[in-house]
Design an enzyme around this catalytic site. Structure first.
Site, PDB file in Angstrom:
ATOM      1  N   ILE A  21       0.824  -1.220   0.000  1.00  0.00           N
ATOM      2  CA  ILE A  21       0.000   0.000   0.000  1.00  0.00           C
ATOM      3  C   ILE A  21       0.859   1.271   0.000  1.00  0.00           C
ATOM      4  O   ILE A  21       0.413   2.309  -0.472  1.00  0.00           O
ATOM      5  CB  ILE A  21      -1.019  -0.021   1.169  1.00  0.00           C
ATOM      6  CG1 ILE A  21      -2.154   0.976   0.906  1.00  0.00           C
ATOM      7  CG2 ILE A  21      -0.338   0.235   2.503  1.00  0.00           C
ATOM      8  CD1 ILE A  21      -3.347   0.803   1.823  1.00  0.00           C
ATOM      9  N   VAL A  62       1.508  -3.383   8.307  1.00  0.00           N
ATOM     10  CA  VAL A  62       1.269  -2.250   7.415  1.00  0.00           C
ATOM     11  C   VAL A  62       1.578  -0.920   8.122  1.00  0.00           C
ATOM     12  O   VAL A  62       2.060   0.031   7.503  1.00  0.00           O
ATOM     13  CB  VAL A  62      -0.172  -2.325   6.839  1.00  0.00           C
ATOM     14  CG1 VAL A  62      -1.222  -2.039   7.860  1.00  0.00           C
ATOM     15  CG2 VAL A  62      -0.317  -1.409   5.645  1.00  0.00           C
ATOM     16  N   ASP A  63       1.364  -0.872   9.422  1.00  0.00           N
ATOM     17  CA  ASP A  63       1.644   0.325  10.227  1.00  0.00           C
ATOM     18  C   ASP A  63       3.131   0.686  10.135  1.00  0.00           C
ATOM     19  O   ASP A  63       3.495   1.837   9.838  1.00  0.00           O
ATOM     20  CB  ASP A  63       1.243   0.019  11.676  1.00  0.00           C
ATOM     21  CG  ASP A  63       1.032   1.259  12.514  1.00  0.00           C
ATOM     22  OD1 ASP A  63       1.172   2.374  11.987  1.00  0.00           O
ATOM     23  OD2 ASP A  63       0.726   1.105  13.713  1.00  0.00           O
TER      24      ASP A  63
END
Ligand code: ADP
Length: 178
Positions: free
Chosen positions: A18, A40-41
């Site tokens: 992403i 993802v953080d």
């Protein structure tokens, strides 16, 4: 894979990272302390640079964090986006603790924030299905139902929503739900 709505809005599924996606808003799967983490953080903070955490520090100082099922907005630092929406998904504890409603609420909050910030394109990861343990076969339909419901509205400013899945297996689950 994509689904076109009669009103011209588009829902896309793709495999990828992403942090490499260009969109008005990228969604982060954050934690309620807004403290950064893995998955993802971590990727979003690494790619976006320190300004994102500096903004979260200010939000934390004022509001103490972000409740599960909600989200907060920051700029996107070096990421090719205007905003990051930090959404706090539920930790999965068997499914009888309101997890489904909290997960749906995460997506709804981000969609509302998108409208408030005149976002036309946004990208979601699969919230809660990593470290938070939400079975993706249960989370996928919830995520897709909320986004589908929103994009079906005639007056949505949001034109395009992408789900950026991190593995082929995750993609196949979302694709079969769609
Ligand atoms: P949570 O704590 O909400 O479960 P995670 O970051 O652990 O959040 O995982 C959420 C989903 O994001 C998982 O499916 C994971 O594989 C995926 N993911 C991890 N890194 C990325 C990335 N760079 N881009 C897109 N998805 C990612």
């Amino acid at each position: 894979m994509e689904r076109k709505f009669p009103n011209g809005r588009v829902l896309k599924l793709m495999v990828g990272d992403i942090t490499r996606i260009t969109a008005d808003a990228l969604v982060n799967a954050a934690n309620s302390a807004l403290a950064g983490g893995g998955g993802v953080d971590g990727a979003i903070h690494r790619a976006g640079g320190p300004s994102i955490m500096q903004e979260l520090d200010r939000i934390r100082a004022k509001a103490g964090g972000c409740p599960t099922g909600s989200a907060v907005v920051t700029g996107a630092g070096r990421l090719p986006a205007r905003f990051v929406f930090h959404a706090v998904g539920p930790v999965y504890r068997g499914g009888k603790g309101g997890e489904a409603e909290l997960l749906a609420s995460c997506y709804r909050t981000c969609l509302t924030l998108a409208e408030e910030h005149a976002v036309q394109t946004m990208a979601f990861p699969s919230i809660s299905t990593g470290v938070y343990g939400y079975p993706i076969a249960e989370a996928g339909p919830i995520a897709l139902a909320e986004v589908t419901q929103h994009l079906g509205q005639e007056d949505a400013k949001l034109m395009e929503v992408s789900f950026v899945l991190f593995s082929d297996a995750d993609y196949r689950v979302y694709a079969s739900c769609l």
